[in-house]
Design a protein around this motif. Structure first.
Motif, PDB file in Angstrom:
ATOM      1  N   MET A  90       0.834  -1.197   0.000  1.00 48.19           N
ATOM      2  CA  MET A  90       0.000   0.000   0.000  1.00 48.19           C
ATOM      3  C   MET A  90       0.869   1.247   0.000  1.00 48.19           C
ATOM      4  SD  MET A  90      -3.062  -1.156   2.579  1.00 48.19           S
ATOM      5  CE  MET A  90      -2.091  -2.416   3.406  1.00 48.19           C
ATOM      6  N   GLU A  91       0.256   2.379  -0.347  1.00 50.93           N
ATOM      7  CA  GLU A  91       0.998   3.635  -0.401  1.00 50.93           C
ATOM      8  C   GLU A  91       0.055   4.815  -0.170  1.00 50.93           C
ATOM      9  OE1 GLU A  91       0.837   5.089  -5.022  1.00 50.93           O
ATOM     10  OE2 GLU A  91       2.475   3.730  -4.463  1.00 50.93           O
ATOM     11  N   GLU A 138      10.374   7.669  -2.446  1.00 46.49           N
ATOM     12  CA  GLU A 138       9.573   6.893  -1.510  1.00 46.49           C
ATOM     13  C   GLU A 138      10.377   6.607  -0.244  1.00 46.49           C
ATOM     14  OE1 GLU A 138       7.061   4.119  -4.708  1.00 46.49           O
ATOM     15  OE2 GLU A 138       8.686   3.254  -3.484  1.00 46.49           O
ATOM     16  N   PHE A 139       9.662   6.197   0.798  1.00 48.28           N
ATOM     17  CA  PHE A 139      10.331   5.543   1.917  1.00 48.28           C
ATOM     18  C   PHE A 139       9.462   4.374   2.357  1.00 48.28           C
ATOM     19  CE2 PHE A 139       7.505   8.101   4.564  1.00 48.28           C
ATOM     20  CZ  PHE A 139       7.296   7.307   5.688  1.00 48.28           C
ATOM     21  N   PHE A 140      10.097   3.351   2.896  1.00 45.81           N
ATOM     22  CA  PHE A 140       9.396   2.152   3.344  1.00 45.81           C
ATOM     23  C   PHE A 140       9.155   2.250   4.841  1.00 45.81           C
ATOM     24  CE2 PHE A 140       9.359  -2.332   4.798  1.00 45.81           C
ATOM     25  CZ  PHE A 140       8.245  -2.760   4.089  1.00 45.81           C
ATOM     26  N   GLU A 141       7.887   2.210   5.231  1.00 43.97           N
ATOM     27  CA  GLU A 141       7.495   2.280   6.640  1.00 43.97           C
ATOM     28  C   GLU A 141       7.344   0.859   7.176  1.00 43.97           C
ATOM     29  OE1 GLU A 141       4.419   5.217   8.017  1.00 43.97           O
ATOM     30  OE2 GLU A 141       3.314   3.360   8.427  1.00 43.97           O
ATOM     31  N   PHE A 142       7.943   0.605   8.341  1.00 49.09           N
ATOM     32  CA  PHE A 142       7.876  -0.761   8.873  1.00 49.09           C
ATOM     33  C   PHE A 142       7.997  -0.739  10.395  1.00 49.09           C
ATOM     34  CE2 PHE A 142      12.328   0.184   8.260  1.00 49.09           C
ATOM     35  CZ  PHE A 142      12.988  -0.420   9.321  1.00 49.09           C
ATOM     36  N   GLY A 143       7.681  -1.872  10.993  1.00 42.76           N
ATOM     37  CA  GLY A 143       7.928  -2.079  12.408  1.00 42.76           C
ATOM     38  C   GLY A 143       7.050  -1.309  13.369  1.00 42.76           C
ATOM     39  N   CYS A 169      11.345  12.884   0.766  1.00 46.05           N
ATOM     40  CA  CYS A 169      10.376  11.873   0.334  1.00 46.05           C
ATOM     41  C   CYS A 169       9.014  12.513   0.071  1.00 46.05           C
ATOM     42  CB  CYS A 169      10.222  10.782   1.400  1.00 46.05           C
ATOM     43  SG  CYS A 169      11.734   9.865   1.761  1.00 46.05           S
ATOM     44  N   HIS A 170       8.260  11.921  -0.852  1.00 44.98           N
ATOM     45  CA  HIS A 170       6.907  12.385  -1.142  1.00 44.98           C
ATOM     46  C   HIS A 170       5.863  11.281  -1.004  1.00 44.98           C
ATOM     47  CE1 HIS A 170       7.319  10.316  -4.988  1.00 44.98           C
ATOM     48  NE2 HIS A 170       8.399  11.049  -5.260  1.00 44.98           N
ATOM     49  N   THR A 171       6.303  10.027  -0.826  1.00 42.54           N
ATOM     50  CA  THR A 171       5.368   8.900  -0.767  1.00 42.54           C
ATOM     51  C   THR A 171       5.840   7.900   0.278  1.00 42.54           C
ATOM     52  OG1 THR A 171       4.844   9.112  -3.121  1.00 42.54           O
ATOM     53  CG2 THR A 171       4.301   7.017  -2.078  1.00 42.54           C
ATOM     54  N   VAL A 172       4.891   7.387   1.047  1.00 38.36           N
ATOM     55  CA  VAL A 172       5.184   6.301   1.971  1.00 38.36           C
ATOM     56  C   VAL A 172       4.614   5.015   1.386  1.00 38.36           C
ATOM     57  CG1 VAL A 172       3.100   6.903   3.301  1.00 38.36           C
ATOM     58  CG2 VAL A 172       4.800   5.350   4.288  1.00 38.36           C
ATOM     59  N   HIS A 200      -4.884   0.934   8.013  1.00 40.63           N
ATOM     60  CA  HIS A 200      -4.470   1.497   6.725  1.00 40.63           C
ATOM     61  C   HIS A 200      -5.629   2.224   6.043  1.00 40.63           C
ATOM     62  CE1 HIS A 200      -0.856  -0.918   7.247  1.00 40.63           C
ATOM     63  NE2 HIS A 200      -0.320  -0.258   6.251  1.00 40.63           N
ATOM     64  N   ILE A 201      -6.828   1.672   6.167  1.00 45.46           N
ATOM     65  CA  ILE A 201      -8.000   2.346   5.621  1.00 45.46           C
ATOM     66  C   ILE A 201      -8.182   3.688   6.323  1.00 45.46           C
ATOM     67  CG2 ILE A 201     -10.510   2.258   5.413  1.00 45.46           C
ATOM     68  CD1 ILE A 201     -10.281  -0.776   5.155  1.00 45.46           C
ATOM     69  N   ARG A 202      -8.080   3.679   7.660  1.00 46.86           N
ATOM     70  CA  ARG A 202      -8.265   4.894   8.454  1.00 46.86           C
ATOM     71  C   ARG A 202      -7.233   5.962   8.085  1.00 46.86           C
ATOM     72  NH1 ARG A 202      -7.141   3.002  13.442  1.00 46.86           N
ATOM     73  NH2 ARG A 202      -9.191   2.027  13.506  1.00 46.86           N
ATOM     74  N   MET A 203      -6.029   5.526   7.735  1.00 44.88           N
ATOM     75  CA  MET A 203      -4.957   6.468   7.435  1.00 44.88           C
ATOM     76  C   MET A 203      -4.960   6.937   5.982  1.00 44.88           C
ATOM     77  SD  MET A 203      -3.454   6.922  10.331  1.00 44.88           S
ATOM     78  CE  MET A 203      -2.002   7.823   9.782  1.00 44.88           C
ATOM     79  N   GLY A 204      -5.858   6.408   5.161  1.00 44.79           N
ATOM     80  CA  GLY A 204      -5.975   6.885   3.790  1.00 44.79           C
ATOM     81  C   GLY A 204      -5.009   6.258   2.801  1.00 44.79           C
ATOM     82  N   TYR A 205      -4.564   5.038   3.078  1.00 44.30           N
ATOM     83  CA  TYR A 205      -3.681   4.345   2.149  1.00 44.30           C
ATOM     84  C   TYR A 205      -4.452   3.837   0.933  1.00 44.30           C
ATOM     85  CZ  TYR A 205       0.397   4.123   5.270  1.00 44.30           C
ATOM     86  OH  TYR A 205       1.481   4.428   6.050  1.00 44.30           O
TER      87      TYR A 205
END
Length: 230
Positions: free
Chosen positions: A37-38, A127-132, A161-164, A179-184
């Motif tokens: 997702m992004e 981009e950056f990759f969000e994890f953990g 960065c402009h995209t997660v 993820h739905i709540r955060m608008g992904y």
């Protein structure tokens, strides 16, 4: 308590079918689906009804302050130090006693998750990759789950960065709803992780059409007209 007694108690707690299903997945075979997702870093997060929280402060994670994880995430202390030493951006949130109650990470380069999934997560320029991301149980259902992400987005935007982008295991329904709540938005691809005999892992990527998140969305309540209310 002997081994037989421990097995008997475990079966009683989880049920016969669930107990042996967990053994099968641990020692024989498992299959995880990681949904990609992004979202952009500037669109506001949609309104929510999460509980407020107080008394925590954000601190950058370094190789030297990971002892704060000992109380709630004792098995992660070494992992947190390794990630910080590798140069990833990490935030932890401390309570009044200095214990970490939440954390999250971001990587601006291809990320190799050797601590859990064992695979590579590629990251494109910009981009950056969000994890953990994780929180201690007392903070479940609070707006801290939103704030930790927004703060990381702001920090990564400052790095250009402009995209997660991130992944979410499809069996983790609460994370999918977050993820739905955060608008992904879904990218339409899945990383598959296969485990065999608790030793070997294999990976592949697939594409899909439609939405895997849509069935989890809450149906909108129909508007009630003034005439109907009267």
């Amino acid at each position: 308590m002997n081994v037989i007694g421990k097995l008997r108690d475990r079966i009683r707690q989880k049920g016969f079918r669930n107990f042996f299903a967990s053994l099968w997945k641990r020692y024989v075979f498992f299959h995880w689906e990681l949904l990609w997702m992004e979202r952009d870093l500037v669109t506001p997060v949609p309104p929510h009804k999460l509980r407020p929280y107080e008394g925590v402060r954000k601190v950058d994670i370094t190789p030297h302050n990971t002892g704060a994880f000992a109380k709630h995430f004792g098995d992660r202390v070494e992992t947190m130090a390794e990630l910080a030493a590798e140069g990833h951006t990490g935030h932890m949130y401390l309570d009044a006693d200095g214990h970490a109650v939440a954390f999250i990470w971001g990587s601006i380069r291809d990320y190799h998750d050797r601590h859990y999934y064992g695979c590579w997560f590629p990251v494109k320029p910009g981009e950056f990759f969000e994890f953990g991301g994780e929180m201690a149980r007392p903070y479940f259902g609070t707006s801290l789950s939103v704030d930790v992400q927004v703060a990381l987005w702001e920090a990564m935007a400052a790095q250009g960065c402009h995209t997660v982008v991130d992944t979410c295991e499809t069996r983790n329904i609460p994370a999918m709803k977050l993820h739905i709540r955060m608008g992904y938005h879904e990218q339409g691809r899945i990383t598959h992780v296969y485990g065999l005999f608790g030793r070997w892992r294999f990976y592949r990527e697939s594409r899909y059409q439609g939405s895997r998140l849509e069935p989890l969305r809450k149906p909108e309540r129909p508007a009630v007209s003034a005439a109907a209310q009267a």
